[in-house]
Design an enzyme around this catalytic site. Structure first.
Site, PDB file in Angstrom:
ATOM      1  N   CYS A   2      21.127  60.193   3.443  1.00  0.00           N
ATOM      2  CA  CYS A   2      19.988  59.610   2.453  1.00  0.00           C
ATOM      3  C   CYS A   2      19.248  58.741   3.182  1.00  0.00           C
ATOM      4  O   CYS A   2      19.547  57.677   3.726  1.00  0.00           O
ATOM      5  CB  CYS A   2      20.823  58.793   1.414  1.00  0.00           C
ATOM      6  SG  CYS A   2      19.765  58.135   0.008  1.00  0.00           S
ATOM      7  N   GLU A 113      15.578  64.481  -0.856  1.00  0.00           N
ATOM      8  CA  GLU A 113      15.896  65.368   0.252  1.00  0.00           C
ATOM      9  C   GLU A 113      14.809  66.111   0.654  1.00  0.00           C
ATOM     10  O   GLU A 113      13.894  66.271  -0.383  1.00  0.00           O
ATOM     11  CB  GLU A 113      17.142  65.962   0.196  1.00  0.00           C
ATOM     12  CG  GLU A 113      18.515  65.010   0.352  1.00  0.00           C
ATOM     13  CD  GLU A 113      18.574  64.297   1.570  1.00  0.00           C
ATOM     14  OE1 GLU A 113      17.909  64.671   2.744  1.00  0.00           O
ATOM     15  OE2 GLU A 113      19.713  63.683   1.625  1.00  0.00           O
TER      16      GLU A 113
END
Length: 243
Positions: A2, A113
């Site tokens: 992340c 992402e």
């Protein structure tokens, strides 16, 4: 992993959602649709009192994203330690003390992402960002660790003597996230908040048992504007569909 996320809820809303008892208005952060490493981020944590006061207080704090171990010579390593793998965090030297004693929740609207795709206009590969978020619109409570680092160049009576930093635990991706990237932040369910945050809870095996399979069937992923690729860009337009 992340490496970027969105956190736009107000501290007043977060204190209600996470049943926070202690919050300092001077630590208020602006809403961010593009939280990046080394930014200050909201963290929910619990600490016991000092001087014989064992009462546990649940606090909302503003910490720097990127964990700096207490034994680090300088804070520069934090930018590289934004994530810790849940499979090994309990035993890695940089994280194991925090895993046993200093755990937190990092509230987020969702995270980003990137997937490599072929640009139809140029025929060249490019990175397409996706926003991955709970389908019900509720906040994610990403499991995190935090740590204190003492700056030896600052005097004891200066508040700047202590830097408090954090990292996000990641796990194998599930649901929509797994179609974009193999790793994702590990989000805890509300029934696990108290056990995860409890500063008196040090049993590593019990703590690891709380970190099960996250968000089954509850995540959506949608392509968003490439403007999020630049950390200097911010605002709700980052969640717009690609042009």
């Amino acid at each position: 992993m992340c490496g970027r996320y969105a956190s736009t809820r107000s501290p007043q809303e977060l204190t209600r959602l996470f049943q926070v008892t202690d919050w300092q208005p001077e630590e208020t952060l602006e809403p961010s649709w593009n939280v990046a490493p080394t930014d200050r981020v909201y963290a929910v944590l619990e600490r016991a009192g000092r001087d014989g006061d064992d009462r546990v207080r649940r606090e909302l704090r503003a910490l720097r994203w990127g964990l700096v171990p207490s034994w680090a010579k300088d804070p520069g390593s934090g930018a590289r330690m934004i994530n810790a793998r849940v499979e090994t965090a309990h035993e890695k030297p940089a994280y194991r003390r925090a895993f046993a004693r200093r755990r937190c929740l990092l509230p987020a609207d969702g995270f980003y992402e990137w997937e490599q795709v072929k640009d139809e206009a140029t025929g060249k590969p490019r990175k397409q960002p996706y926003f991955i978020h709970p389908a019900d619109g509720e906040p994610m409570a990403m499991a995190g660790l935090y740590e204190y680092w003492r700056d030896p160049a600052v005097t004891d009576d200066d508040p700047a003597a202590w830097l408090i930093t954090c990292t996000i635990l990641t796990t194998e991706a599930t649901d929509a996230a797994g179609r974009v990237h193999p790793r994702m932040p590990l989000a805890l369910s509300p029934d696990h908040y108290a056990d995860w945050l409890d500063p008196h809870h040090h049993d590593t095996a019990d703590l690891r048992a709380l970190l099960g399979r996250p968000a089954d069937g509850r995540l959506d992923a949608r392509a968003v504007s490439s403007a999020v690729n630049n950390v200097r860009n911010n605002g709700p337009h980052l969640l717009d569909a690609p042009a």
